[in-house]
Design a protein around this motif. Structure first.
Motif, short mmCIF file in Angstrom:
data_model
loop_
_atom_site.label_atom_id
_atom_site.label_comp_id
_atom_site.label_asym_id
_atom_site.label_seq_id
_atom_site.Cartn_x
_atom_site.Cartn_y
_atom_site.Cartn_z
N VAL A 1 12.00 7.94 8.59
CA VAL A 1 12.42 8.83 9.68
C VAL A 1 12.36 8.14 11.04
CG1 VAL A 1 11.87 10.98 10.88
CG2 VAL A 1 11.74 10.88 8.39
N ALA A 2 11.27 7.41 11.27
CA ALA A 2 11.04 6.88 12.62
C ALA A 2 12.04 5.81 13.06
CB ALA A 2 9.61 6.35 12.73
N PRO A 3 12.41 4.83 12.20
CA PRO A 3 13.33 3.80 12.70
C PRO A 3 14.67 4.33 13.22
CG PRO A 3 12.23 3.01 10.74
CD PRO A 3 11.89 4.47 10.87
N PRO A 4 15.38 5.21 12.48
CA PRO A 4 16.64 5.72 13.05
C PRO A 4 16.42 6.47 14.37
CG PRO A 4 16.45 6.33 10.75
CD PRO A 4 15.14 5.77 11.13
N LEU A 5 15.31 7.20 14.41
CA LEU A 5 14.99 7.95 15.63
C LEU A 5 14.76 6.98 16.79
CD1 LEU A 5 14.62 11.03 15.81
CD2 LEU A 5 12.15 10.62 15.91
N ILE B 1 5.40 0.12 11.29
CA ILE B 1 4.85 1.14 10.39
C ILE B 1 4.25 0.47 9.16
CG2 ILE B 1 5.48 3.06 8.86
CD1 ILE B 1 7.42 3.93 11.09
N LEU B 2 4.95 -0.55 8.64
CA LEU B 2 4.38 -1.30 7.51
C LEU B 2 3.08 -1.97 7.95
CD1 LEU B 2 7.49 -3.04 5.92
CD2 LEU B 2 6.33 -0.99 5.17
N ARG C 1 0.83 -1.22 0.00
CA ARG C 1 0.00 0.00 0.00
C ARG C 1 0.86 1.26 0.00
NH1 ARG C 1 -5.55 -1.08 3.23
NH2 ARG C 1 -5.82 -3.23 2.59
N LEU C 2 2.06 1.19 0.61
CA LEU C 2 2.91 2.39 0.69
C LEU C 2 3.70 2.64 -0.59
CD1 LEU C 2 4.47 2.56 4.26
CD2 LEU C 2 2.43 3.65 3.37
N THR C 3 3.99 1.57 -1.33
CA THR C 3 4.88 1.74 -2.49
C THR C 3 4.16 2.48 -3.62
OG1 THR C 3 5.80 -0.39 -1.89
CG2 THR C 3 6.48 0.52 -3.99
N SER D 1 2.05 10.13 5.19
CA SER D 1 2.68 10.23 6.50
C SER D 1 3.51 8.99 6.78
CB SER D 1 1.63 10.37 7.59
OG SER D 1 0.75 11.42 7.29
N PHE D 2 2.96 7.83 6.46
CA PHE D 2 3.69 6.59 6.75
C PHE D 2 4.89 6.43 5.81
CE2 PHE D 2 -0.29 4.87 8.88
CZ PHE D 2 0.23 5.08 10.14
N ARG D 3 4.76 6.93 4.58
CA ARG D 3 5.91 6.87 3.67
C ARG D 3 7.09 7.63 4.27
NH1 ARG D 3 2.86 8.01 -2.06
NH2 ARG D 3 2.19 5.87 -2.44
N VAL D 4 6.79 8.78 4.87
CA VAL D 4 7.86 9.58 5.48
C VAL D 4 8.34 8.90 6.76
CG1 VAL D 4 8.39 11.81 6.53
CG2 VAL D 4 7.00 11.71 4.46
#
Lengths: 557, 258
Positions: free
Chosen positions: A426-430, A395-396, A320-322, A419-422
């Motif tokens: 961003v979220a995993p490294p954070l 997130i996936l 869905r995100l791709t 939002s989830f694409r971003v």
């Protein structure tokens, strides 16, 4: 069963149980093995029971699945439904779907068993996943257990495939929609995809061959491999012994816990019945996959809110995100929109998962055996990496339900997707950075507790007006847990040119490795040395004494 | 010789009969299709026009010709007015991507007047009669087939509704009555396509309404339905309910070692 072992014929056993044991032992020579088995010691920790949940769910699946095979007809023969579910009476459907409806409405106990089977499947994959997280975050995969980690990874992949196969069998609208996507994913494989899909489906989708084929895969092939791998998995745990957390008297060369018989057997056996009981309770009270509502599969139909079971959700979310990328070259289409989310991303994720023990061992240069587990805080980089991967996965996973989120919270599905694409990047490294900092903070807090004792909450006012809080030393058990942490120095950087002026050919590779090792270890907070600890304990005793004196003085007023 | 036997006026007589029958049949059919249009009185239309000028014209234009804020209502028929105003979607509370159903702003006779006025602007689908939404004798299984083919892709097979693009949504049908469903099908409100009597015949519409009323009973033979939202709530439940319960038991069994 009695365990009386008797090697001597001259001394006949007194009891009937003893006689039976001698009878068996004289034929199978099993007493030695049985005794060793029953005396086997397992360490105690709640998190060691997650794998048990998986095992018990698997047993429940085999039992309930066997019952379902008595009634399910894996056939695509088209018939007119004439069962007791009125809204579908007279509708054309496959025998597979019709027999699933019969199991649900006309077979005694059928709906309960169907729901037990489906809920147990969700439990199985959930327990396998949570068990995997436990093994990862405690470092239980380290030498000598790397092979068993790989077997566990294979079990996870097979469990997911097995679940998907089961979900696809009833030939209802959701099954068919899922299979349509699976077929699309197969076709997205470059060069061989179309051939592969045609071969598996026996022609164009949906055809009449696939359901019977999938049935053999679902009830024979995959469960057979699962059963074999589960057996190997358990035998390896048995021979390599179970890992344990650090604590008083626990070392790398012993196992502290209960014997299998009677304590562990009672606990594990009782837990099986609890797992079975809770699964049955849920199945009796809560609907799962109401296939009758979705109707028979027809390629012309689809329902809003078509979702796979939870363990496929992250792949659905990735799709869905791709973005809708495609390349056309030399008369062929490469569907990146399926190739990336459904094959490349899971391929990378499962490969990284399976190889992780070797990756970490290479980075850290740690080739020793480990039987004591790490507390997650004591391996901040590993814990951070785990949370990074978990965040990516979650997130996936959430994206797989973007339409339900949109309707439930009155949001725009397009905005959710963007939002989830971003967030996916961003979220995993954070999450990695935050987790690592939390781990290091917890390490400092551990040291603090060791050196200064724990805060009792008793506040004293000294004669000159100062307020102090009384600290008392932590228990020996708590101290042993904290002191179980080992401090490892990062690999040293080798000189590029040795003392004789000869260039070291391995220097460049080793430099990378040293840098990675330093990244892995260098932030760790050092555990207090024995001298520091001794001095701190003396200081604590002194302070406590002083406080007591003062409190006596105050109380004397 | 056959011609010579006929009276010279026969041709005209046949023509007159044929025209008369066709005309009568057409009148009968169109009367059936728009029964309300014939009963609307001039005063009702006037009252409706007044209400329209007060409550609707700022967006739909003084002559219902439409503006940048709202579409033209010429030819939408009374069904559309009855659905939109009757469900409280119109007048809209404020500008938005989609009108939200809320408390009805007009009473029944006012809605009828508005409908009569809009219907008088041009022919369009009209409010169904009680007979048209009476589902007795309809085919339940056929209704299910039609529902899954035409309605489920947006409203979901469970009629719980679903998401559309850009923040639009297909609402839940769990509380819709037959008249609403019929009017929505013939008028195609918001993002919904029109299902005219050619696409789905009046008798098929009855089948769909019967199947929907079956879904609205909200029967769940398997126990709690978890909102009928499918695998998402099931997956949530297995972790929040199932795994949590088992882990609490595991902690209870494993607690002791220290």
């Amino acid at each position: 069963m009695s365990t009386t072992s008797s090697q001597s014929v001259s001394n006949p056993p007194a009891t009937k149980g003893g006689a039976a044991a001698v009878y068996i032992d004289e034929r199978l020579a099993s007493s030695n093995f049985t005794k060793r088995l029953l005396d086997k010691v397992f360490p105690d920790h709640w998190s060691f029971m997650l794998g048990e949940i998986a095992l018990y769910s698997f047993i429940i699946l085999l039992l309930s699945g066997t019952y379902l095979t008595l009634w399910f007809k894996p056939s695509m023969t088209e018939i007119i439904y004439n069962g007791s579910y009125m809204p579908l009476k007279g509708v054309k459907m496959s025998e597979a779907y019709s027999s699933t409806l019969d199991i649900s409405f006309d077979v005694r106990g059928g709906l309960l068993l169907r729901q037990i089977h489906h809920w147990a499947a969700l439990f199985f994959v959930a327990a396998v996943s949570v068990h995997l997280l436990r093994v990862f975050f405690t470092g239980a995969f380290r030498k000598p257990r790397e092979i068993n980690w790989v077997i566990g990874t294979l079990l996870l992949v097979l469990a997911i495939l097995e679940g998907f196969a089961g979900y696809s069998l009833p030939d209802d609208l959701l099954s068919g929609t899922g299979l349509r996507i699976a077929e699309g994913i197969m076709q997205a494989i470059p060069l061989v995809g179309t051939y592969l899909a045609m071969f598996l489906f026996g022609g164009e989708f949906p055809g009449t061959d696939f359901i019977p084929r999938l049935y053999s895969i679902h009830i024979l092939l995959v469960p057979g491999i699962l059963l074999a791998l589960v057996t190997v998995h358990l035998i390896m745990v048995f021979y390599q012994k179970h890992t344990q957390f650090a604590g008083p008297g626990r070392t790398e060369s012993n196992v502290v816990g209960y014997r299998l018989f009677p304590v562990y057997m009672a606990k594990a056996g009782g837990f099986f019945f609890i797992v079975f009981g809770i699964t049955t309770l849920i199945a009796a009270l809560v609907t799962i996959n109401p296939v009758w509502m979705y109707g028979p599969y027809t390629p012309s139909q689809v329902t809003a809110g078509s979702q796979p079971d939870w363990y496929i959700g992250w792949l659905d979310g990735a799709v869905r995100l791709t973005p809708n990328w495609e390349t056309n070259a030399f008369g062929h289409t490469i569907s990146w929109n399926l190739l990336i989310p459904a094959l490349i991303i899971p391929g990378i994720m499962f490969t990284a998962l399976g190889l992780y023990p070797w990756i970490e061992a290479w980075v850290t240069g740690d080739k020793r055996e480990h039987h004591l587990l790490d507390r997650p805080r004591n391996a901040p980089t590993r814990t951070g990496l785990g949370v990074l991967a978990l965040t990516f996965y979650l997130i996936l996973w959430i994206s797989g339900g973007n339409d339900i989120l949109a309707t439930a919270f009155h949001l725009s599905i397009n905005q959710i997707t963007w939002s989830f694409r971003v967030l996916l990047f961003v979220a995993p490294p954070l999450a990695f950075v935050v987790t690592k900092r939390i781990c290091l903070g917890l390490q400092r807090r551990d040291n603090d507790k060791l050196l200064h004792g724990y805060e009792t909450g008793r506040v004293l006012r000294l004669p000159h007006g100062e307020f102090i809080e009384v600290h008392e030393p932590i228990s020996t058990h708590a101290a042993a847990v904290i002191l179980g942490k080992e401090d490892i120095a990062p690999l040293a950087l080798e000189a590029a040119i040795d003392e004789n002026g000869v260039r070291n050919p391995k220097a460049k590779k080793n430099a990378t490795r040293a840098r990675l090792s330093s990244w892995f270890y260098s932030d760790n907070v050092a555990t207090p040395t024995d001298e520091e600890l001794k001095a701190a304990l003396e200081h604590q005793a002194h302070a406590l004494h002083e406080a007591q004196e003062h409190s006596g003085a105050i109380e004397g007023h | 010789m056959a011609i010579s036997r006929r009276h010279p006026a026969a041709l005209f007589a046949v023509l007159a009969v044929a025209l008369g029958t066709t005309g009568a049949a057409y009148a009968a059919v169109s009367a059936q299709a728009a029964p309300k249009a014939t009963v609307a009185s001039a005063t009702q239309v006037d009252q409706g026009k007044q209400l329209f000028l007060e409550g609707c014209s700022s967006c739909h234009g003084m002559a219902a010709q439409g503006s940048s804020d709202g579409p033209s209502l010429i030819g939408v028929g009374s069904a559309a007015v009855d659905f939109q105003v009757g469900s409280g979607r119109m007048p809209m509370a404020g500008p938005g991507i989609q009108a939200v159903a809320r408390k009805t702003q007009y009473n029944t006779s006012e809605i009828a007047a508005l409908a009569a006025y809009v219907a008088s602007l041009g022919p369009g689908p009209s409010i169904p009669t009680a007979e048209m939404v009476n589902t007795s004798g309809a085919d339940l299984a056929m209704g299910g087939e039609l529902f899954r083919t035409n309605c489920a892709q947006c409203h979901s097979a469970s009629a719980k509704g679903g998401a559309l693009s850009q923040g639009r949504w297909a609402p839940s049908l769990m509380n819709s009555n037959n008249k609403d469903v019929y009017e929505a099908m013939v008028s195609g409100p918001q993002s919904m396509p029109v299902f005219s009597d050619k696409t789905i015949t009046p008798s098929e519409k009855k089948d769909i309404m019967l199947y929907l009323s079956e879904l609205q009973k909200n029967e769940s033979p398997g126990g709690f339905s978890l909102g009928r939202l499918g695998a998402v709530t099931e997956g949530l439940f297995i972790f929040v309910g199932g795994m949590a319960a088992l882990m609490i038991v595991a902690v209870w069994i494993g607690a002791r070692a220290r």
